[in-house]
Design an enzyme around this catalytic site. Structure first.
Site, PDB file in Angstrom:
ATOM      1  N   ASP A  18       2.431   2.777  53.238  1.00 17.24           N
ATOM      2  CA  ASP A  18       3.269   1.642  53.658  1.00 17.24           C
ATOM      3  C   ASP A  18       2.485   0.497  54.262  1.00 17.24           C
ATOM      4  OD1 ASP A  18       5.259   4.287  54.364  1.00 17.24           O
ATOM      5  OD2 ASP A  18       5.989   2.645  53.121  1.00 17.24           O
TER       6      ASP A  18
ATOM      7  N   HIS B 173       0.104  10.050  59.151  1.00 17.55           N
ATOM      8  CA  HIS B 173       0.866  10.716  58.080  1.00 17.55           C
ATOM      9  C   HIS B 173       1.003  12.197  58.404  1.00 17.55           C
ATOM     10  CE1 HIS B 173       2.076  12.046  54.076  1.00 17.55           C
ATOM     11  NE2 HIS B 173       2.392  10.781  53.885  1.00 17.55           N
TER      12      HIS B 173
HETATM   13  C1  SDX Z   1       5.851   7.973  54.503  1.00 16.81           C
HETATM   14  O1  SDX Z   1       5.881  12.922  54.039  1.00 16.81           O
HETATM   15  C2  SDX Z   1       5.501  12.000  53.169  1.00 16.81           C
HETATM   16  O2  SDX Z   1       4.849  12.284  52.202  1.00 16.81           O
HETATM   17  C3  SDX Z   1       5.957  10.597  53.499  1.00 16.81           C
HETATM   18  C4  SDX Z   1       5.469   9.503  52.562  1.00 16.81           C
HETATM   19  C5  SDX Z   1       6.030   9.669  51.170  1.00 16.81           C
HETATM   20  O3  SDX Z   1       5.405   9.161  50.226  1.00 16.81           O
HETATM   21  O4  SDX Z   1       7.165  10.223  51.064  1.00 16.81           O
HETATM   22  O5  SDX Z   1       4.063   9.510  52.505  1.00 16.81           O
HETATM   23  C6  SDX Z   1       5.943   8.125  53.044  1.00 16.81           C
HETATM   24  O6  SDX Z   1       6.815   8.299  55.159  1.00 16.81           O
HETATM   25  C7  SDX Z   1       4.556   7.500  55.137  1.00 16.81           C
HETATM   26  C8  SDX Z   1       4.636   7.476  56.679  1.00 16.81           C
HETATM   27  C9  SDX Z   1       5.388   6.212  57.073  1.00 16.81           C
HETATM   28  N1  SDX Z   1       5.642   6.187  58.527  1.00 16.81           N
HETATM   29  C10 SDX Z   1       4.949   5.376  59.351  1.00 16.81           C
HETATM   30  O7  SDX Z   1       3.979   4.701  58.994  1.00 16.81           O
HETATM   31  C11 SDX Z   1       5.464   5.347  60.793  1.00 16.81           C
HETATM   32  C12 SDX Z   1       4.261   5.359  61.745  1.00 16.81           C
HETATM   33  N2  SDX Z   1       3.657   6.701  61.630  1.00 16.81           N
HETATM   34  C13 SDX Z   1       4.031   7.656  62.701  1.00 16.81           C
HETATM   35  O8  SDX Z   1       5.405   7.613  63.064  1.00 16.81           O
HETATM   36  C14 SDX Z   1       3.520   9.066  62.378  1.00 16.81           C
HETATM   37  O9  SDX Z   1       2.195   8.958  62.064  1.00 16.81           O
HETATM   38  C15 SDX Z   1       4.171   9.873  61.297  1.00 16.81           C
HETATM   39  C16 SDX Z   1       5.613  10.082  61.560  1.00 16.81           C
HETATM   40  C17 SDX Z   1       3.988   9.238  59.963  1.00 16.81           C
HETATM   41  C18 SDX Z   1       3.449  11.235  61.262  1.00 16.81           C
HETATM   42  O10 SDX Z   1       3.753  11.871  62.396  1.00 16.81           O
HETATM   43  P1  SDX Z   1       3.032  13.303  62.755  1.00 16.81           P
HETATM   44  O11 SDX Z   1       2.076  13.815  61.769  1.00 16.81           O
HETATM   45  O12 SDX Z   1       4.154  14.182  63.132  1.00 16.81           O
HETATM   46  O13 SDX Z   1       2.124  12.869  63.884  1.00 16.81           O
HETATM   47  P2  SDX Z   1       2.494  13.177  65.332  1.00 16.81           P
HETATM   48  O14 SDX Z   1       3.795  12.501  65.624  1.00 16.81           O
HETATM   49  O15 SDX Z   1       2.389  14.642  65.574  1.00 16.81           O
HETATM   50  O16 SDX Z   1       1.287  12.401  66.067  1.00 16.81           O
HETATM   51  C19 SDX Z   1       0.042  13.037  66.382  1.00 16.81           C
HETATM   52  C20 SDX Z   1      -0.583  12.127  67.431  1.00 16.81           C
HETATM   53  C21 SDX Z   1       0.378  11.825  68.585  1.00 16.81           C
HETATM   54  O17 SDX Z   1      -0.402  11.524  69.719  1.00 16.81           O
HETATM   55  P3  SDX Z   1      -0.737  12.767  70.764  1.00 16.81           P
HETATM   56  O18 SDX Z   1       0.613  13.399  71.133  1.00 16.81           O
HETATM   57  O19 SDX Z   1      -1.656  13.700  70.028  1.00 16.81           O
HETATM   58  O20 SDX Z   1      -1.386  12.056  71.948  1.00 16.81           O
HETATM   59  O21 SDX Z   1      -0.878  10.863  66.812  1.00 16.81           O
HETATM   60  C22 SDX Z   1      -0.088   9.847  67.435  1.00 16.81           C
HETATM   61  C23 SDX Z   1       1.061  10.548  68.131  1.00 16.81           C
HETATM   62  O22 SDX Z   1       1.526   9.778  69.231  1.00 16.81           O
HETATM   63  N3  SDX Z   1       0.362   8.962  66.359  1.00 16.81           N
HETATM   64  C24 SDX Z   1       0.302   7.632  66.429  1.00 16.81           C
HETATM   65  C25 SDX Z   1       0.783   7.170  65.185  1.00 16.81           C
HETATM   66  N4  SDX Z   1       1.113   8.225  64.419  1.00 16.81           N
HETATM   67  C26 SDX Z   1       0.858   9.335  65.148  1.00 16.81           C
HETATM   68  N5  SDX Z   1      -0.104   6.786  67.409  1.00 16.81           N
HETATM   69  C27 SDX Z   1      -0.008   5.458  67.140  1.00 16.81           C
HETATM   70  N6  SDX Z   1       0.428   4.942  65.973  1.00 16.81           N
HETATM   71  C28 SDX Z   1       0.837   5.770  64.971  1.00 16.81           C
HETATM   72  N7  SDX Z   1       1.287   5.260  63.811  1.00 16.81           N
END
Ligand code: SDX
Length: 432
Positions: free
Chosen positions: A367, A310
């Site tokens: 989710d 998140h």
């Molecule tokens: C919602 O903003 C809100 O409040 C949203 C929400 C709402 O109520 O409106 O809460 C609803 O959108 C919830 C989120 C739903 N999305 C997902 O579940 C999709 C899967 N999640 C990822 O795409 C991701 O975690 C995000 C987009 C939710 C958050 O992305 P961030 O904070 O920008 O994290 P990041 O992309 O900077 O990742 C940090 C690290 C990375 O690895 P490194 O580069 O450090 O090696 O964590 C990894 C990412 O690759 N990572 C994941 C991951 N999420 C982040 N690795 C594997 N699986 C994941 N789900």
């Protein structure tokens, strides 16, 4: 009380220094006020994704991402889920206080009065191709409401705000139900005056002339709680879209349609559908949860664990805890097990004990479990994000209204760091 109670100082490469005000908010968080930075220094800030940027002052929702706290108008999400229904929470978000019995009854009557859809709008549904994604229909139908109910465009919008808000809250549910019926090739089912908001929605989805259908009270309770969990979440992607579009003084319908489009994305509201697809793939292909965790860690693959991680929560999303408990309650009431929930819980356990997820503070978000509950209620995956939008609607409306009534707000217009070419001269096409 939000106050500017301290200073910060910027020192520039040429040795000049610039003093900035520091704002302390009601929960003790600090913000640096840069609203005059470019005018005074010529500098702007750079913050892709706005992770470090406050776009507004807001009293609607409070999140502490480190402690896993979520409150609507000061009330904790768990307190609201246990003691209110969705209409009470919608009233709280839009009006700023919980309704008493009389106010609740009046609101329900208003919502019922405005729950029907203009007969000409129904024809639009029949024009979509079979299999059209429900979010495509929802977004265009919501924007089209301004053509059928132009009050906010004609006279003083403030005069018609309450009418427009109640109309949208009620008609969004009808549009969502009609979208499902259209996809199934079924006739539309009208809302009933004697059903609550959630009973009506389930009845409009599943009622049939050849079945004695009555909404399951367990599902009605679960739907109320699910919509409350989704009702607001501070300056998330879709709410920020509603605020940005609304800042141009676009009407409420147009601004909420923009929110629907932002929510559609798999990185935001589309994740609950992606979670189900992921769980079904695990079961269908006989993958182990260890395989899946390894795939999610593999940087050469774009696969991510849907429903995990998140932008704000760096611990358990409090909504995920509540949704997990709701899953178990709905299953217990149906006296059955569910393979999807089993796999989800195994996946959660495997991920939460893995260094990669622990180091990156990746936990289940809202989710991860909500899709399973929608599935248990017989709602198809294609409708999951539509239900997320139904839940988020009072939050979008509250933020739209808060922007309209904020004396300090201006039309949203971020700046940029330019990375394009310097001045070029056009070569006539004959010489190119
Ligand atoms: C919602 O903003 C809100 O409040 C949203 C929400 C709402 O109520 O409106 O809460 C609803 O959108 C919830 C989120 C739903 N999305 C997902 O579940 C999709 C899967 N999640 C990822 O795409 C991701 O975690 C995000 C987009 C939710 C958050 O992305 P961030 O904070 O920008 O994290 P990041 O992309 O900077 O990742 C940090 C690290 C990375 O690895 P490194 O580069 O450090 O090696 O964590 C990894 C990412 O690759 N990572 C994941 C991951 N999420 C982040 N690795 C594997 N699986 C994941 N789900």
């Amino acid at each position: 009380m939000v106050k500017e109670d301290r200073k910060a100082e910027l020192s520039f490469p040429d040795g000049t220094r610039y003093e900035l005000g520091v704002i302390t908010d009601n929960m003790g968080a600090h913000s640096i006020d840069i609203s005059n930075l470019r005018k005074d220094t010529g500098y702007i800030t750079y913050d892709p994704g706005y992770m470090n940027t406050g776009s507004c002052m807001s009293s609607i929702c409070y999140i502490d991402g480190e402690k896993g706290i979520l409150r609507y108008r000061g009330y904790d999400i768990e307190d609201l889920v246990l003691n209110c229904d969705f209409i009470e929470v919608a009233y709280l978000l839009v009006k700023g206080m919980l309704p008493n019995v009389k106010e609740r009854q009046e609101y329900t009557q208003l919502l019922n009065k405005h729950s029907l859809l203009h007969v000409d709008m129904r024809n639009f549904f029949r024009s979509y191709p079979h299999g059209a994604h429900p979010m495509a229909i929802l977004a265009s139908m919501v924007a089209s409401l301004s053509a059928f109910y132009p009050e906010m465009e004609e006279r003083d919008p403030e005069e018609n705000i309450d009418l427009t808000v109640t109309r949208l809250l009620s008609k969004m549910r009808t549009i969502a139900a009609f979208t499902y019926r259209q996809d199934k090739g079924y006739d539309f089912v009208e809302p009933r005056y004697d059903y609550s908001y959630c009973e009506n929605f389930l009845n409009m989805l599943f009622s049939s002339p050849v079945v004695d259908y009555h909404p399951d009270p367990v599902h009605v309770k679960a739907l109320n709680q699910l919509l409350i969990l989704h009702a607001d979440h501070e300056q998330n992607c879709s709410t920020s879209a509603v605020r940005l579009v609304g800042s141009s003084e676009a009407n409420l319908y147009a601004s909420v349609a923009a929110g629907c489009c932002a929510l559609w994305g798999p990185k935001h509201g589309g994740a609950n559908q992606a979670v189900m697809e992921m769980l079904e793939r695990i079961i269908g292909e006989g993958l182990s949860v260890e395989d899946v965790v390894a795939m999610a860690k593999d940087k050469s693959s774009s696969f991510r664990l849907s429903g995990f991680g998140h932008r704000v929560y760096k611990t358990f999303d409090p909504r995920a805890r509540i949704a997990k408990r709701m899953c178990q309650e709905v299953l217990a009431a149906q006296h059955k097990e569910d393979r999807l929930l089993e796999v989800a819980m195994q996946l959660e356990e495997a991920a939460l004990s893995d260094e990669y997820f622990i180091q990156r503070n990746l936990y289940p978000n809202v989710d991860f479990y909500t899709g399973i509950i929608f599935h248990l209620m017989g709602i198809p995956q294609s409708m999951f994000t539509v239900l997320f939008a139904m839940g988020r609607l009072p939050g979008w409306i509250a933020h739209y209204l808060e922007w309209r009534h904020d004396p300090y707000q201006k039309i949203g217009r971020p700046r940029q760091v330019y990375s394009g070419p310097e001045l070029k001269k056009v070569v006539p096409i004959s010489n190119r």
